[in-house]
Design a protein around this motif. Structure first.
Motif, PDB file in Angstrom:
ATOM      1  N   THR A 176      34.017  39.609  38.573  1.00  0.00           N
ATOM      2  CA  THR A 176      35.081  38.695  38.988  1.00  0.00           C
ATOM      3  C   THR A 176      36.463  39.257  38.684  1.00  0.00           C
ATOM      4  O   THR A 176      37.421  38.989  39.407  1.00  0.00           O
ATOM      5  N   GLN A 177      36.570  40.022  37.599  1.00  0.00           N
ATOM      6  CA  GLN A 177      37.830  40.669  37.245  1.00  0.00           C
ATOM      7  C   GLN A 177      37.659  42.180  37.351  1.00  0.00           C
ATOM      8  O   GLN A 177      36.662  42.731  36.893  1.00  0.00           O
ATOM      9  N   TRP A 182      33.781  49.682  34.630  1.00  0.00           N
ATOM     10  CA  TRP A 182      32.639  49.230  35.443  1.00  0.00           C
ATOM     11  C   TRP A 182      32.597  49.996  36.759  1.00  0.00           C
ATOM     12  O   TRP A 182      31.542  50.502  37.164  1.00  0.00           O
ATOM     13  N   SER A 183      33.731  50.093  37.415  1.00  0.00           N
ATOM     14  CA  SER A 183      33.782  50.780  38.711  1.00  0.00           C
ATOM     15  C   SER A 183      33.393  52.241  38.582  1.00  0.00           C
ATOM     16  O   SER A 183      32.632  52.776  39.399  1.00  0.00           O
ATOM     17  N   TRP A 203      30.228  42.668  47.884  1.00  0.00           N
ATOM     18  CA  TRP A 203      31.650  42.948  47.859  1.00  0.00           C
ATOM     19  C   TRP A 203      32.484  41.893  47.138  1.00  0.00           C
ATOM     20  O   TRP A 203      33.485  42.201  46.513  1.00  0.00           O
ATOM     21  N   ASP A 204      32.082  40.621  47.235  1.00  0.00           N
ATOM     22  CA  ASP A 204      32.875  39.564  46.619  1.00  0.00           C
ATOM     23  C   ASP A 204      31.969  38.405  46.215  1.00  0.00           C
ATOM     24  O   ASP A 204      30.746  38.461  46.392  1.00  0.00           O
ATOM     25  N   LEU A 205      32.587  37.347  45.663  1.00  0.00           N
ATOM     26  CA  LEU A 205      31.809  36.197  45.205  1.00  0.00           C
ATOM     27  C   LEU A 205      31.076  35.519  46.352  1.00  0.00           C
ATOM     28  O   LEU A 205      29.974  34.999  46.162  1.00  0.00           O
ATOM     29  N   GLY A 222      24.050  38.732  39.652  1.00  0.00           N
ATOM     30  CA  GLY A 222      25.302  38.073  39.321  1.00  0.00           C
ATOM     31  C   GLY A 222      26.466  39.041  39.277  1.00  0.00           C
ATOM     32  O   GLY A 222      26.285  40.266  39.261  1.00  0.00           O
ATOM     33  N   PRO A 223      27.698  38.535  39.265  1.00  0.00           N
ATOM     34  CA  PRO A 223      28.881  39.392  39.207  1.00  0.00           C
ATOM     35  C   PRO A 223      28.823  40.365  38.029  1.00  0.00           C
ATOM     36  O   PRO A 223      28.534  39.981  36.898  1.00  0.00           O
TER      37      PRO A 223
END
Length: 574
Positions: A176-177, A182-183, A203-205, A222-223
């Protein structure tokens, strides 16, 4: 315990849909890769042997069908270094019906010392994947993760459930942030599994929510998490989710945590375990190098015979002819010596490879036998537990306590399917203090038997917690007696898998390996241990220190678990 060394350090095998230009593309990519490795050398990919430098030899081969059309190529680089001989082999075979082809890249390591090498994946694999765009069933293999938006989620679910898919599929969900670490780690992992697994990024939520809705809660990602989906995903069966390891965001965003590296290692292990497609294993390359050497020898011998057969006109000419003949024969002997040396080198590597394969085969057979024995032991314990449960349920029903029976059945906790999940539940064990290095424990998750080991590891910890509670309540005796004659309501561990001491020779030689951390920052000797597997190459163990009734510093009144991991060295280790 030691693991038989395998000379095959890495293997990537993938199917390519385009056959027409396959061999030319493989040669072009291989040539570009070799030029990067040997920038000062003119690289030749023509059939035969080519010396790239004093310690590197390139072998190029081709195979032709009955019509004289080339259908396979093999490019092999051998690098003889002081520490080891490295051999990289690229093989490409085009289907006879021209519907596609298969490519494999093998990296072999033949150590010259007792040193253990951690090999890296050859860059040529990523370069081939980028150029050839191989397939695995419905999915495309790529160097970087393929982006998945909410409207493409159903296509991803189809990929995961595709019965033709043979390789793992990594699905990551962006956090989410934004987190640079992480990337970096996830992107590196995706690149590291190129050619061995397909990779996707939610790609997103909106994509995360759509994926959870499409595949079900148990199989969700999950994210910030990454899940490794093995082939034959069954979203309709909740227990199937445990097969597909999920690594949460904490593992990826903690700079001190290196557990995330196990994702790529596990994929590479699975790639090594896959059988080589028949299209590759059946191809036979003619030994044109040997034929080339034989032709050179014949030409040299013919020249020598001509020199000796021609009559000499003058004494000086005869001397010149003799010198020329000697020069030719010396050259022939030198060439023969080189050929014999090369043949001996090749035969030595082949013998080492064969020995390695035999050792690996024997280890696999022994491991499978041990698994069967271990499963039988587990099944026996399960049958006893079920019989006890049935009796207790019947007693409650006879007392009219059907509501209690229903509540007990509904509140039963599950068993962890990984050591990572086990660690998250340690707070449930209120009488234990676990000081074991979680990195070592998490390393067990990379093995095929990890789910079984994690389940038994949890059973072992629950038993130790049950013992600690009983000891505080007045139980007389140690853990072994607790398992032999458990009090009412206790949760014993199978006695045959309990060892309270190590042998004197083991402690004398390897006692330093059994010093583990205890509360207060010190280290204490721990000999008592529980076996999570009876035998095998890994044979995990749980080492503990019983201070429930003790007075030793900050450990007093606690049962300390200092180690959860692979079998430690003992006098039986090969």
């Amino acid at each position: 315990m030691s693991t038989p060394a395998s000379t095959l350090a890495h293997r990537s095998t993938f199917a390519v849909p385009e056959a027409e230009t396959l061999l030319d593309t493989v040669r072009w990519v291989s040539g570009a890769w070799l030029k990067k490795k040997f920038p000062r050398t003119t690289v030749q990919l023509g059939t035969g042997q080519h010396a790239l430098d004093e310690s590197s030899l390139l072998l190029s081969q081709a195979a032709y069908d009955d019509a004289g059309t080339e259908y396979a190529t093999r490019i092999q680089l051998r690098e003889d270094k002081p520490e080891a001989t490295w051999r990289t082999t690229v093989t490409a075979v085009r289907s006879t019906n021209r519907s596609g082809g298969t490519v494999s890249v093998d990296l072999e390591c033949f150590p010259n010392t007792a040193q253990t090498f951690r090999t890296s994946k050859p860059n040529i694999i990523r370069e081939l994947v980028a150029e050839l765009e191989p397939r695995d069933g419905m999915t495309r293999l790529s160097v970087n993760a393929l982006r998945v938006t909410h409207d493409r989620v159903h296509a991803l679910v189809d990929v995961l459930c595709d019965p033709q898919r043979q390789m793992p599929t990594l699905v990551a969900a962006r956090p989410t942030q934004h987190d640079p670490l992480w990337s970096t780690r996830v992107a590196g992992t995706m690149r590291n599994v190129a050619g061995d697994a397909s990779a996707y990024l939610l790609w997103d939520l909106a994509a995360v929510d759509a994926f959870r809705e499409a595949i079900g809660h148990e199989h969700r990602v999950g994210p910030g998490s990454v899940r490794t989906f093995l082939p034959l995903v069954d979203p309709a069966w909740s227990p199937d989710a445990a097969r597909h390891r999920l690594m949460g965001p904490a593992r990826w965003t903690d700079a001190a945590d290196q557990t995330w590296r196990g994702v790529a290692r596990r994929v590479h292990t699975l790639a090594l375990e896959r059988p080589l497609p028949r299209q590759l294993s059946a191809v036979a390359f003619p030994d044109r190098v040997a034929e080339q050497h034989r032709q050179e020898r014949r030409e040299t011998m013919d020249k020598a015979r001509l020199l000796t057969a021609a009559p000499a006109q003058r004494t000086g000419e005869h001397d010149e002819e003799l010198r020329a003949e000697v020069t030719l024969l010396n050259g022939l002997l030198e060439q023969a010596d080189k050929e014999l040396s090369e043949l001996g080198r090749t035969a030595n590597l082949a013998e080492r490879m064969n020995t390695s394969m035999q050792e690996q085969l024997q280890a696999v057979i022994a491991e499978r036998d041990n698994e069967i024995e271990d499963h039988l032991t587990t099944l026996d314990a399960l049958q006893q537990a079920r019989a006890e449960t049935d009796r207790l349920r019947l007693l409650l029903l006879r007392q009219g306590r059907s509501k209690d029976v229903a509540e007990a059945a509904g509140s039963l906790p599950g068993i962890p399917s990984s050591f990572e999940e086990l660690w998250e539940r340690l707070d449930e064990l209120e009488h234990l203090t676990v000081t074991a290095d979680q990195r070592i424990a998490f390393g067990l998750d990379e093995h095929a038997m990890s789910r079984t080991w994690a389940a038994k590891g949890w059973t072992a910890l629950v038993s130790l917690d049950s013992y600690a509670a009983a000891a505080k309540a007045g139980f007389n005796g140690g853990f072994y007696q607790f398992c032999m004659t458990p009090p009412a309501g206790a949760k014993p561990y199978p006695v045959r898998q309990v060892a309270m001491t190590e042998s004197a020779p083991t402690m004398e030689q390897y006692g330093h390996e059994r010093l583990f951390p205890v509360p207060g920052g010190e280290r204490a000797e721990m000999q008592a241990h529980l076996k999570l597997a009876a035998r095998g190459r890994i044979a995990p163990r749980v080492y503990f220190l019983d201070e429930v009734k003790g007075t030793r510093g900050e450990s007093a009144g606690r049962l300390v678990v200092g180690y959860i991991g692979p079998h430690l060295t003992n006098m039986m280790t090969n």
